[in-house]
Each structure stands twice: as C-alpha cells, then as structure tokens.
Design an enzyme around this catalytic site. Structure first.
Site, PDB file in Angstrom:
ATOM      1  N   ARG A 116       0.838  -1.196   0.000  1.00  0.00           N
ATOM      2  CA  ARG A 116       0.000   0.000   0.000  1.00  0.00           C
ATOM      3  C   ARG A 116       0.870   1.242   0.000  1.00  0.00           C
ATOM      4  O   ARG A 116       1.982   1.251   0.525  1.00  0.00           O
ATOM      5  CB  ARG A 116      -0.887   0.023   1.248  1.00  0.00           C
ATOM      6  CG  ARG A 116      -1.873  -1.100   1.305  1.00  0.00           C
ATOM      7  CD  ARG A 116      -2.819  -0.948   2.477  1.00  0.00           C
ATOM      8  NE  ARG A 116      -2.175  -0.600   3.723  1.00  0.00           N
ATOM      9  CZ  ARG A 116      -1.845  -1.463   4.677  1.00  0.00           C
ATOM     10  NH1 ARG A 116      -2.073  -2.743   4.520  1.00  0.00           N
ATOM     11  NH2 ARG A 116      -1.279  -1.051   5.792  1.00  0.00           N
ATOM     12  N   ARG A 162       2.155   3.897 -16.494  1.00  0.00           N
ATOM     13  CA  ARG A 162       2.355   3.631 -17.926  1.00  0.00           C
ATOM     14  C   ARG A 162       3.571   4.389 -18.436  1.00  0.00           C
ATOM     15  O   ARG A 162       4.347   3.868 -19.230  1.00  0.00           O
ATOM     16  CB  ARG A 162       1.115   4.031 -18.730  1.00  0.00           C
ATOM     17  CG  ARG A 162      -0.075   3.139 -18.499  1.00  0.00           C
ATOM     18  CD  ARG A 162       0.055   1.791 -19.202  1.00  0.00           C
ATOM     19  NE  ARG A 162      -1.130   0.997 -18.962  1.00  0.00           N
ATOM     20  CZ  ARG A 162      -1.123  -0.204 -18.434  1.00  0.00           C
ATOM     21  NH1 ARG A 162       0.020  -0.777 -18.082  1.00  0.00           N
ATOM     22  NH2 ARG A 162      -2.248  -0.864 -18.250  1.00  0.00           N
ATOM     23  N   CYS A 173      -7.950   2.418 -12.255  1.00  0.00           N
ATOM     24  CA  CYS A 173      -8.198   3.610 -11.447  1.00  0.00           C
ATOM     25  C   CYS A 173      -9.618   3.572 -10.918  1.00  0.00           C
ATOM     26  O   CYS A 173     -10.525   3.072 -11.573  1.00  0.00           O
ATOM     27  CB  CYS A 173      -8.026   4.877 -12.287  1.00  0.00           C
ATOM     28  SG  CYS A 173      -6.338   5.230 -12.758  1.00  0.00           S
ATOM     29  N   GLU A 233     -12.042   7.328  -4.688  1.00  0.00           N
ATOM     30  CA  GLU A 233     -12.251   7.088  -3.258  1.00  0.00           C
ATOM     31  C   GLU A 233     -13.645   7.550  -2.860  1.00  0.00           C
ATOM     32  O   GLU A 233     -14.231   8.419  -3.508  1.00  0.00           O
ATOM     33  CB  GLU A 233     -11.234   7.887  -2.431  1.00  0.00           C
ATOM     34  CG  GLU A 233      -9.863   7.289  -2.378  1.00  0.00           C
ATOM     35  CD  GLU A 233      -9.774   6.035  -1.530  1.00  0.00           C
ATOM     36  OE1 GLU A 233     -10.541   5.873  -0.549  1.00  0.00           O
ATOM     37  OE2 GLU A 233      -8.933   5.197  -1.852  1.00  0.00           O
ATOM     38  N   ARG A 269      -4.046   6.957  -3.703  1.00  0.00           N
ATOM     39  CA  ARG A 269      -3.631   5.732  -3.021  1.00  0.00           C
ATOM     40  C   ARG A 269      -3.295   4.678  -4.065  1.00  0.00           C
ATOM     41  O   ARG A 269      -3.884   4.658  -5.148  1.00  0.00           O
ATOM     42  CB  ARG A 269      -4.752   5.217  -2.114  1.00  0.00           C
ATOM     43  CG  ARG A 269      -5.031   6.082  -0.909  1.00  0.00           C
ATOM     44  CD  ARG A 269      -6.278   5.601  -0.180  1.00  0.00           C
ATOM     45  NE  ARG A 269      -6.536   6.297   1.050  1.00  0.00           N
ATOM     46  CZ  ARG A 269      -7.192   7.454   1.152  1.00  0.00           C
ATOM     47  NH1 ARG A 269      -7.655   8.040   0.064  1.00  0.00           N
ATOM     48  NH2 ARG A 269      -7.388   8.016   2.329  1.00  0.00           N
ATOM     49  N   TYR A 309       3.850   6.028   2.727  1.00  0.00           N
ATOM     50  CA  TYR A 309       2.915   7.151   2.815  1.00  0.00           C
ATOM     51  C   TYR A 309       3.738   8.431   2.792  1.00  0.00           C
ATOM     52  O   TYR A 309       4.518   8.680   3.704  1.00  0.00           O
ATOM     53  CB  TYR A 309       2.069   7.052   4.090  1.00  0.00           C
ATOM     54  CG  TYR A 309       1.139   5.872   4.026  1.00  0.00           C
ATOM     55  CD1 TYR A 309       1.575   4.594   4.355  1.00  0.00           C
ATOM     56  CD2 TYR A 309      -0.164   6.026   3.574  1.00  0.00           C
ATOM     57  CE1 TYR A 309       0.733   3.502   4.254  1.00  0.00           C
ATOM     58  CE2 TYR A 309      -1.016   4.944   3.481  1.00  0.00           C
ATOM     59  CZ  TYR A 309      -0.563   3.692   3.809  1.00  0.00           C
ATOM     60  OH  TYR A 309      -1.394   2.616   3.691  1.00  0.00           O
ATOM     61  N   ARG A 333      -1.894   6.676   8.072  1.00  0.00           N
ATOM     62  CA  ARG A 333      -1.447   5.449   8.754  1.00  0.00           C
ATOM     63  C   ARG A 333      -0.257   5.744   9.657  1.00  0.00           C
ATOM     64  O   ARG A 333       0.851   5.314   9.417  1.00  0.00           O
ATOM     65  CB  ARG A 333      -1.080   4.373   7.725  1.00  0.00           C
ATOM     66  CG  ARG A 333      -2.244   3.800   6.959  1.00  0.00           C
ATOM     67  CD  ARG A 333      -3.337   3.176   7.854  1.00  0.00           C
ATOM     68  NE  ARG A 333      -2.864   2.155   8.751  1.00  0.00           N
ATOM     69  CZ  ARG A 333      -2.930   0.847   8.503  1.00  0.00           C
ATOM     70  NH1 ARG A 333      -3.437   0.411   7.382  1.00  0.00           N
ATOM     71  NH2 ARG A 333      -2.478  -0.010   9.381  1.00  0.00           N
TER      72      ARG A 333
END
Length: 126
Positions: free
Chosen positions: A7, A63, A74, A77, A89, A107, A115
């Site tokens: 992540r 890409r 894609c 959120e 993200r 992050y 987080r």
C-alpha cells in the site's frame, strides 16, 4: 513465492496534471524500491484518487514508467466528510519472497497522517 499487497499514498499540493503524475511516479517508485521489487514482480495495481483530483488518471504515471504488461485500474475514493483531500492511493500486488511483516508500505507527505501506525517518525514512508 507468494503474492503480497503493498500500500501507498501521497497527498498532492494541488490538482494539476504534471504535479499529479510526478508525485504518483515518485510514490510508486518508492514503493518498489522499499520492497526490493521491479516491474516484472507486479501482478496488478489499483490506483484511487479522492473526488477532488480530476486532472489526470493516476495510472498514467505507471504507464509512463514503461508498465505496458501490468493490469492497472483507477477508481475514485469514497467522498467522506472530513477525509484528507487530494490523495492518491496505490494498492499493488506483487510476487515476492518477503513475508507479510517485511512488506513496507509507503505514505508520503500529508498522507502519512492516514497510517501513523505504519509511518516512521520522519513521516516519509513505512
């Protein structure tokens, strides 16, 4: 060899195409570098963006790094009141021998607030 999920997230300063692509490339490359992976290890990648980011598809950054044979997707959120704005993200699936606890999630910038349990004191990555 197992498939592991990595992540990462980055908060952008503004919704501008070149800025978005530069920051997503930086995040994605740091996710790979931190986990000792290269593009050949990737199985698939999901990019999400908060609803306030509309200048470009985040997957274009991957890409542009030459990922022609990795499935990319894609999505937007959820628009939750009070959530962090201008965030991209990434959820990447990769083949690796690393055990789950050894996977490093990244992050960057303001996204470190998402987080705090995974981000070292310097706030750069985790």
């Amino acid at each position: 060899m197992s498939v592991r999920a990595l992540r990462g997230a980055v908060q952008l300063d503004r919704d501008e195409r070149h800025h978005l692509l530069d920051e997503v490339r930086r995040l994605f490359q740091e996710m790979l570098r931190s986990n000792g992976l290269d593009q050949d290890d990737l199985v698939s990648v999901i990019f999400t963006a908060t609803p306030d980011l509309v200048s470009e598809f985040p997957a274009l950054a991957a890409r542009e790094l030459g990922m022609a044979d990795v499935p990319l997707m894609c999505a937007q959120e959820l628009d939750i009141a009070g959530s962090l704005p201008r965030v991209v993200r990434i959820l990447a699936h990769a083949e690796t021998d690393r055990p789950k606890p050894a996977i490093k999630h990244v992050y960057l910038g303001g996204a470190a607030a998402l987080r705090r349990d995974l981000v070292p004191q310097d706030g750069a990555s985790g």
